[in-house]
Write a protein that holds these residues in place. Structure first.
Motif, mmCIF file in Angstrom:
data_model
loop_
_atom_site.group_PDB
_atom_site.id
_atom_site.type_symbol
_atom_site.label_atom_id
_atom_site.label_comp_id
_atom_site.label_asym_id
_atom_site.label_seq_id
_atom_site.Cartn_x
_atom_site.Cartn_y
_atom_site.Cartn_z
ATOM 1 N N THR B 20 36.998 -4.045 14.467
ATOM 2 C CA THR B 20 37.572 -3.927 14.437
ATOM 3 C C THR B 20 38.835 -3.021 13.896
ATOM 4 N N ARG B 21 38.732 -2.156 12.306
ATOM 5 C CA ARG B 21 39.012 -1.525 11.979
ATOM 6 C C ARG B 21 39.281 -0.326 12.278
ATOM 7 N N ALA B 22 38.043 0.237 12.214
ATOM 8 C CA ALA B 22 37.355 1.175 13.320
ATOM 9 C C ALA B 22 38.102 1.401 14.717
ATOM 10 N N ALA B 23 38.392 0.393 15.477
ATOM 11 C CA ALA B 23 39.073 0.397 16.378
ATOM 12 C C ALA B 23 40.293 0.538 16.578
ATOM 13 N N ALA B 24 40.649 0.029 15.142
ATOM 14 C CA ALA B 24 42.306 -0.056 15.068
ATOM 15 C C ALA B 24 42.388 1.069 14.558
ATOM 16 N N PHE B 25 41.797 1.652 13.824
ATOM 17 C CA PHE B 25 41.909 3.146 13.393
ATOM 18 C C PHE B 25 41.897 4.266 14.036
ATOM 19 N N GLN B 26 41.218 4.028 14.994
ATOM 20 C CA GLN B 26 40.908 5.446 16.653
ATOM 21 C C GLN B 26 42.394 4.954 16.991
ATOM 22 N N ALA B 27 42.670 4.116 16.934
ATOM 23 C CA ALA B 27 44.132 3.525 17.799
ATOM 24 C C ALA B 27 44.754 4.755 17.127
ATOM 25 N N ARG B 28 45.179 4.659 16.124
ATOM 26 C CA ARG B 28 46.332 5.250 15.615
ATOM 27 C C ARG B 28 45.990 6.728 15.808
ATOM 28 N N ILE B 29 45.187 7.313 15.923
ATOM 29 C CA ILE B 29 44.217 8.367 15.303
ATOM 30 C C ILE B 29 44.737 9.120 17.223
ATOM 31 N N ASP B 30 44.980 8.111 18.107
ATOM 32 C CA ASP B 30 45.041 8.800 19.963
ATOM 33 C C ASP B 30 46.303 8.527 19.648
ATOM 34 N N ALA B 31 47.136 7.581 19.421
ATOM 35 C CA ALA B 31 48.592 8.273 19.491
ATOM 36 C C ALA B 31 48.874 8.721 18.290
ATOM 37 N N ASP B 32 48.528 9.539 17.685
ATOM 38 C CA ASP B 32 48.450 10.915 16.864
ATOM 39 C C ASP B 32 49.831 10.357 15.637
ATOM 40 N N GLU B 33 48.913 9.473 15.552
ATOM 41 C CA GLU B 33 49.815 8.777 13.430
ATOM 42 C C GLU B 33 48.875 9.842 12.891
ATOM 43 N N ARG B 34 49.639 10.369 12.103
ATOM 44 C CA ARG B 34 49.466 10.174 11.119
ATOM 45 C C ARG B 34 48.883 9.590 9.777
ATOM 46 N N ILE B 35 46.971 10.159 9.260
ATOM 47 C CA ILE B 35 46.084 8.798 8.495
ATOM 48 C C ILE B 35 46.402 9.480 6.492
ATOM 49 N N PRO B 42 37.716 5.091 7.944
ATOM 50 C CA PRO B 42 36.013 5.426 8.301
ATOM 51 C C PRO B 42 35.278 6.125 7.259
ATOM 52 N N ALA B 43 34.448 5.722 6.389
ATOM 53 C CA ALA B 43 33.463 6.765 5.061
ATOM 54 C C ALA B 43 32.941 7.699 5.985
ATOM 55 N N ALA B 44 33.184 8.264 6.803
ATOM 56 C CA ALA B 44 32.533 9.026 7.690
ATOM 57 C C ALA B 44 33.774 10.428 7.961
ATOM 58 N N TYR B 45 34.673 10.125 8.003
ATOM 59 C CA TYR B 45 35.708 10.765 8.218
ATOM 60 C C TYR B 45 36.842 10.735 7.017
ATOM 61 N N ARG B 46 36.988 9.989 5.479
ATOM 62 C CA ARG B 46 36.649 10.914 4.332
ATOM 63 C C ARG B 46 35.474 11.539 3.678
ATOM 64 N N LYS B 47 34.318 11.634 4.067
ATOM 65 C CA LYS B 47 33.439 12.413 4.090
ATOM 66 C C LYS B 47 33.619 14.015 4.550
ATOM 67 N N THR B 48 34.071 13.912 5.576
ATOM 68 C CA THR B 48 34.374 14.803 6.384
ATOM 69 C C THR B 48 35.117 15.839 6.298
ATOM 70 N N LEU B 49 36.206 15.271 6.171
ATOM 71 C CA LEU B 49 37.345 15.738 5.473
ATOM 72 C C LEU B 49 37.191 16.135 4.140
ATOM 73 N N THR B 50 36.406 15.952 3.492
ATOM 74 C CA THR B 50 36.425 15.988 2.047
ATOM 75 C C THR B 50 36.310 17.099 1.682
ATOM 76 N N ARG B 51 34.636 16.998 2.699
ATOM 77 C CA ARG B 51 33.953 18.717 2.824
ATOM 78 C C ARG B 51 34.949 19.820 3.319
ATOM 79 N N GLN B 52 35.206 19.507 4.348
ATOM 80 C CA GLN B 52 35.841 20.558 5.084
ATOM 81 C C GLN B 52 37.616 20.801 4.042
ATOM 82 N N ILE B 53 38.154 20.235 3.373
ATOM 83 C CA ILE B 53 39.653 20.779 2.535
ATOM 84 C C ILE B 53 38.953 21.411 1.350
ATOM 85 N N SER B 54 38.194 21.180 0.516
ATOM 86 C CA SER B 54 36.860 21.512 -0.313
ATOM 87 C C SER B 54 36.275 23.157 0.233
ATOM 88 N N GLN B 55 35.912 22.831 0.896
ATOM 89 C CA GLN B 55 35.246 24.210 1.295
ATOM 90 C C GLN B 55 36.305 24.932 1.406
#
Lengths: 95, 330
Positions: B20-35, B42-55
């Motif tokens: 449910t949380r993942a779906a709500a998260f995706q809905a926010r993204i689809d509505a162009d809201e900022r996180i 999602p843990a994978a979103y956090r991980k992907t961004l930590t990797r990308q921003i730190s690199q």
């Protein structure tokens, strides 16, 4: 000796006379003096500010985003706080 | 400013999370809201961004090295002042980005250590040497030009702190590209020898710069999720094509030749470049580029030699704090 993680500071800048200080970002520094110097170097390289505040991030108390519904509900339901709620006849003119 | 290849590292974690949380998260993204940092993600979103921003942050910091190489030998005071300001900007960009990465929960020290130990990458473009003054022109014109192509869409990235950092970076970046182009223009209009130097720099930087956009779309494993999460708004190949189309006329203006004899313009006006040598790209990523060892060694040396400063600042702050507490107790 292992250096302890240096504290985090939030940086606020007044960009022009008459404007409020606005949050621009954060930085790490051992103390307030170094935080101010670092804020100058990181956030005002192109004359962005007239004044800087640095505040320890740990001193900020924030509302919980997951409770924003409940937190801001009182404002949501009080449309009579807005001027558009009231009908003023057009003949009266601008009010 | 250099996000190349950040969508092509280790395998992806798939966590079974509250649907449910993942779906709500995706809905926010689809509505162009900022996180924002304290929002559920999602843990994978956090991980992907930590990797990308730190690199991305590491790339800014390591990016100071090839250019710093020429500060003391810049041909005039004007060029020297501009280059110094540019290198300072790169440092500033690294710091905005580290601050953005930290909001995801890793400490600055962890992020920096991951770079120093070689665990975390930086853009492979900085593993190429700056052999002549013309390389400083080529870096500003091409490397910063490619970085701008990459970074403009990131200003609309779904993660608020990253998007805001990118807006600041993009505002400052345009000076970098213009100062590089000006160097190239001056050389191109100079003596035969100076023009040859500019051409030589273009010859050496062109292909590595095209590689900055990362592997071709068919080979890129992370793009799908990054696109779904609105971290990435354009594919590697789309951005690369945009860059090539923007750069070809600039090279013509300079009177320089892009080192790709097979390049042709298609009916729609796009410049179609030849096959990129991805083995070279993989070699550089694997640590075998011309300067990989030098760059890491220089960062480690700077970090180690700065240790006493960090220690002294921390000790001074602790001393002042304990004095303040003692006085308050009196």
């Amino acid at each position: 000796m292992a250096t302890p993680n240096s504290p985090l500071w939030e940086v606020f800048i007044r960009s022009r006379n008459g404007l409020a200080h606005k949050h621009v970002g954060s930085l790490h520094a051992a103390d307030a003096t170094l935080a101010l110097q670092a804020a100058r170097d990181i956030y005002t390289r192109r004359g962005e500010g007239l004044s800087i505040w640095v505040v320890p991030s740990s001193a900020i108390t924030a509302s919980d985003p997951s409770e924003k519904g409940m937190m801001f509900e009182p404002a949501e339901s009080k449309i009579y706080r807005h001027p558009t709620f009231y009908d003023v006849p057009e003949e009266v003119g601008h009010m | 400013m250099y996000t190349q290849a950040l969508n092509s590292s280790d395998g992806e974690d798939r966590f079974v999370e509250d649907a449910t949380r993942a779906a709500a998260f995706q809905a926010r993204i689809d509505a162009d809201e900022r996180i924002e940092p304290n929002d559920w993600m999602p843990a994978a979103y956090r991980k992907t961004l930590t990797r990308q921003i730190s690199q991305h942050a590491h790339s800014e910091i390591v990016g100071m090295l090839p250019e710093g190489n020429w500060i003391t030998r810049a041909p005039s005071l004007r060029r020297k002042a501009a280059l110094l300001a540019k290198v300072q900007d790169e440092c500033g960009h690294g710091l905005y980005l580290y601050a953005a990465a930290e909001t995801l929960g890793s400490s600055r020290e962890e992020l920096v250590d991951a770079m120093l130990s070689g665990k975390s990458r930086y853009s492979s473009i900085f593993n190429y040497p700056t052999l002549t003054w013309a390389d400083i022109g080529a870096i500003g014109w091409l490397v910063d030009g490619a970085a701008i192509m990459n970074q403009i869409p990131l200003c609309r990235c779904s993660y608020g702190p990253y998007a805001r950092a990118m807006i600041r970076v993009c505002k400052e970046e345009s000076f970098h590209q213009r100062q590089g182009f000006e160097i190239m223009l001056t050389l191109a209009r100079g003596t035969e020898e100076q023009k040859a130097m500019a051409q030589n720099a273009l010859d050496r930087w062109w292909w590595p710069v095209l590689m900055m956009f990362g592997p071709p779309d068919q080979a890129s494993q992370h793009s799908d999720t990054s696109t779904k999460w609105k971290i990435k708004r354009f594919s590697n190949d789309e951005l690369r094509q945009k860059f090539v189309d923007a750069t070809v006329p600039q090279a013509e203006f300079l009177g320089l030749t892009i080192p790709d004899p097979g390049m042709t313009q298609d009916a729609e006006g796009h410049w179609r470049y030849s096959e990129i040598d991805w083995t070279e790209f993989k070699q550089v990523l694997a640590g075998n580029g011309p300067c990989n060892r030098d760059r890491l060694a220089a960062r480690r040396k700077a970090h180690e030699e700065g240790a006493w400063v960090r220690e002294a600042a921390a000790a001074y702050a602790a001393k002042r704090e304990s004095r303040r507490t003692a006085q308050a107790a009196e």
